[in-house]
Design a protein around this motif. Structure first.
Motif, short mmCIF file in Angstrom:
data_model
loop_
_atom_site.label_atom_id
_atom_site.label_comp_id
_atom_site.label_asym_id
_atom_site.label_seq_id
_atom_site.Cartn_x
_atom_site.Cartn_y
_atom_site.Cartn_z
N THR A 88 0.84 -1.19 0.00
CA THR A 88 0.00 0.00 0.00
C THR A 88 0.89 1.25 0.00
O THR A 88 2.10 1.17 0.23
N SER A 89 0.27 2.38 -0.25
CA SER A 89 1.02 3.65 -0.24
C SER A 89 1.64 3.90 1.12
O SER A 89 2.78 4.38 1.22
N ARG A 90 0.89 3.57 2.18
CA ARG A 90 1.42 3.80 3.52
C ARG A 90 2.64 2.92 3.79
O ARG A 90 3.64 3.36 4.36
N GLU A 91 2.57 1.66 3.37
CA GLU A 91 3.71 0.77 3.56
C GLU A 91 4.93 1.25 2.78
O GLU A 91 6.06 1.25 3.29
N LEU A 92 4.70 1.68 1.54
CA LEU A 92 5.82 2.19 0.75
C LEU A 92 6.41 3.46 1.36
O LEU A 92 7.63 3.65 1.34
N GLY A 93 5.54 4.32 1.89
CA GLY A 93 6.02 5.54 2.51
C GLY A 93 6.96 5.24 3.67
O GLY A 93 7.96 5.93 3.88
N PHE A 94 6.65 4.18 4.42
CA PHE A 94 7.50 3.82 5.56
C PHE A 94 8.78 3.12 5.10
O PHE A 94 9.89 3.54 5.45
N TRP A 95 8.63 2.05 4.29
CA TRP A 95 9.79 1.23 3.94
C TRP A 95 10.71 1.91 2.94
O TRP A 95 11.95 1.84 3.07
N ASN A 96 10.14 2.58 1.94
CA ASN A 96 10.97 3.21 0.92
C ASN A 96 11.34 4.65 1.28
O ASN A 96 12.42 5.12 0.95
N GLY A 97 10.42 5.35 1.97
CA GLY A 97 10.66 6.75 2.28
C GLY A 97 11.48 6.98 3.54
O GLY A 97 12.19 7.97 3.63
N ILE A 98 11.38 6.07 4.50
CA ILE A 98 12.08 6.27 5.77
C ILE A 98 13.20 5.26 5.96
O ILE A 98 14.37 5.62 6.13
N ILE A 99 12.85 3.96 5.94
CA ILE A 99 13.85 2.94 6.20
C ILE A 99 14.93 2.93 5.13
O ILE A 99 16.14 2.92 5.43
N ALA A 100 14.51 2.94 3.85
CA ALA A 100 15.50 2.91 2.77
C ALA A 100 16.38 4.16 2.78
O ALA A 100 17.58 4.08 2.52
N MET A 101 15.80 5.33 3.09
CA MET A 101 16.60 6.54 3.19
C MET A 101 17.61 6.45 4.32
O MET A 101 18.75 6.93 4.21
N GLY A 102 17.22 5.79 5.41
CA GLY A 102 18.16 5.56 6.49
C GLY A 102 19.34 4.72 6.04
O GLY A 102 20.50 4.99 6.40
N PHE A 103 19.07 3.70 5.23
CA PHE A 103 20.16 2.87 4.69
C PHE A 103 21.03 3.68 3.74
O PHE A 103 22.25 3.47 3.68
N SER A 104 20.44 4.59 2.97
CA SER A 104 21.21 5.43 2.08
C SER A 104 22.18 6.32 2.86
O SER A 104 23.36 6.44 2.49
N ILE A 105 21.70 6.91 3.93
CA ILE A 105 22.56 7.75 4.77
C ILE A 105 23.65 6.90 5.43
O ILE A 105 24.81 7.33 5.54
N ALA A 106 23.30 5.68 5.85
CA ALA A 106 24.29 4.78 6.45
C ALA A 106 25.38 4.44 5.43
O ALA A 106 26.58 4.42 5.77
N GLY A 107 24.99 4.17 4.18
CA GLY A 107 25.98 3.88 3.15
C GLY A 107 26.90 5.05 2.90
O GLY A 107 28.12 4.89 2.77
N SER A 108 26.33 6.25 2.83
CA SER A 108 27.14 7.45 2.64
C SER A 108 28.10 7.66 3.80
O SER A 108 29.23 8.11 3.62
N SER A 109 27.63 7.34 5.01
CA SER A 109 28.45 7.56 6.21
C SER A 109 29.61 6.59 6.29
O SER A 109 30.73 6.97 6.64
N ILE A 110 29.37 5.32 5.98
CA ILE A 110 30.41 4.31 6.13
C ILE A 110 31.50 4.44 5.07
O ILE A 110 32.62 3.94 5.26
N ALA A 111 31.19 5.13 3.98
CA ALA A 111 32.17 5.26 2.90
C ALA A 111 33.44 5.96 3.39
O ALA A 111 34.56 5.57 3.02
N GLY A 112 33.29 6.98 4.23
CA GLY A 112 34.46 7.68 4.74
C GLY A 112 35.36 6.78 5.56
O GLY A 112 36.59 6.87 5.48
N LEU A 113 34.76 5.92 6.37
CA LEU A 113 35.56 4.98 7.18
C LEU A 113 36.28 3.98 6.30
O LEU A 113 37.45 3.64 6.54
N LEU A 114 35.60 3.49 5.27
CA LEU A 114 36.22 2.52 4.37
C LEU A 114 37.38 3.14 3.59
O LEU A 114 38.41 2.50 3.36
N LEU A 115 37.24 4.41 3.22
CA LEU A 115 38.29 5.08 2.46
C LEU A 115 39.54 5.31 3.29
O LEU A 115 40.63 5.50 2.74
#
Length: 419
Positions: free
Chosen positions: A248-275
């Motif tokens: 549903t739209s509500r489920e997508l809003g949570f999983w894609n809009g919030i959780i997935a964005m959190g993973f995106s920020i986590a990926g961006s953050s860990i890149a500096g440590l890996l480098l």
């Protein structure tokens, strides 16, 4: 190094605020105020100053200092927010649009100055990695603050209070930049250089030749235009496939809009440590292969049309993984761009980086705009085959560069050897 990260983090945080306002908060607020979808969609045209920023980047490069440009633009953003606080979006749509245009112009100029300061301040792969992590995460945090945080309270606090708060934030950052010792030692450019920069802005072909002569630039131009094509198509279309069949739209809003964005920020953050521990060439080669494998997994989910808890779980896993890898790749890409820019002479560094950043935005937005029409024409299966092919080509492009191209010299280079 901590002083550099705090300084750059604040600059990129406030730079992300106009994007969050325009992409998340204002569409909802204006729709609630009774404006048509057509009128709301037309506000996307107000992003145009970001496409043109390379034209006035020579002026920022050669006139004044980065401190003056940063203080001037951030102060201008504060004044624009104060003026916006007195507007009524219900009846003054043109005034709101004008304020947004002014914010985009000022933020794009601030971006040029901030990028120029970052290129000058960050040295070695370790600092480049952490600095670009702060850049990406700070921008996303500013966007979330303006687009999500303020949207949650605007009904209670009101339009005027919200923009007054933003004016205070910008004013505080302007004062911080004015007194920041990290920019001490900058020399003002002669007035003649400012006039020459203005002429360069009117003769872009001369700027183009100079930019393309910087070592590694032709490869980087092709890379930033194409590295997100398959990923952008998949990220923008897969949630719509789930909406058609599984969520549903509500489920997508949570999983894609919030959780997935959190993973995106986590990926961006860990890149500096890996480098700080691995060479950027090796990291890029591995991460691009992982992204291509992830595309294969996500494409296989298109064959499952019956809704089920297992399908939802696999879909969430796929979206989270792709956003995590996408965030990681974004930080690595901006690090590659800055490394290339540092090879340019100092008088054109901000222009060079702004040129690459503009192409990076164009590469992402242009394909995102076409992806929907492609799916409508040929269906999800064939469209995803194209997305996968583009992703695989990007991986091969990076792999080849680590063997015989611009990334070869960075295959065995880490922050320890840069010091």
């Amino acid at each position: 190094m901590n002083d550099k990260l705090v300084f750059l983090g604040l600059l990129y945080f406030v730079q992300g605020i106009p994007y969050g306002l325009q992409s998340s908060l204002l569409p909802v607020y204006l729709r609630g105020a009774g404006h048509s979808l057509t009128r709301i969609s037309l506000t996307k045209a107000l992003y145009f100053p970001w496409v043109l920023k390379v034209l006035w980047a020579p002026l920022v490069d050669r006139a004044g200092t980065k401190r003056r440009w940063l203080v001037g633009t951030v102060t201008g953003l504060a004044m624009t927010c104060l003026a916006s606080a007195s507007l009524s979006p219900d009846v003054q749509f043109l005034g709101v649009a004008g304020a947004l245009l002014a914010m985009n112009v000022l933020a794009s100029v601030q971006d040029i100055a901030a990028d120029g300061a970052a290129v000058r301040l960050l040295r070695g792969q370790g600092e480049l990695g952490l600095g670009n992590t702060v850049q990406v995460v700070g921008y996303k945090a500013g966007s979330v603050f303006a687009g999500g945080g303020l949207l949650a309270v605007i009904d209670v606090a009101g339009w005027g209070w919200m923009f007054t708060l933003l004016a205070c934030v910008y004013g505080g950052v302007a004062l911080f930049v004015w007194g920041a010792p990290i920019l001490d030692g900058e020399l003002s450019k002669p007035a003649g250089e400012g006039r020459r920069a203005s002429k360069d802005a009117l003769r872009p072909w001369k700027v183009w030749r100079k930019l393309m002569s910087v070592p590694g630039t032709p490869w980087t131009v092709l890379y930033v235009l194409t590295y997100k094509l398959g990923e952008q198509g998949a990220m923008s279309m897969f949630p719509l496939f789930l909406l058609d069949h599984h969520m549903t739209s509500r489920e997508l809003g949570f999983w894609n809009g919030i959780i997935a964005m959190g993973f995106s920020i986590a990926g961006s953050s860990i890149a500096g440590l890996l480098l700080s521990q691995h060479s950027i060439g090796l990291l890029m080669r591995r991460v691009f292969v992982m992204r291509t494998v992830g595309m294969v997994f996500q494409s296989s989910l298109l064959t499952i049309l019956e809704p089920s808890p297992l399908m939802k779980g696999m879909s969430v896993l796929s979206m989270s993984a792709q956003h995590f890898l996408g965030g990681l790749i974004t930080t690595l890409t901006f690090t590659v761009m800055m490394h290339c820019t540092q090879r340019a002479e100092e008088s054109i560094q901000a222009t060079h980086y702004s040129f690459l950043a503009t192409l990076e935005v164009l590469g992402k937005l242009s394909f995102s705009a076409l992806a929907g029409g492609l799916v409508d024409s040929v269906g999800f299966a064939i469209a995803y085959l194209l997305f996968f092919t583009l992703s695989a080509i990007s991986a091969l492009h990076v792999w080849k560069a680590t063997l015989t191209g611009p990334l070869k010299e960075q295959m065995n280079t880490t922050s320890h050897t840069d010091k």
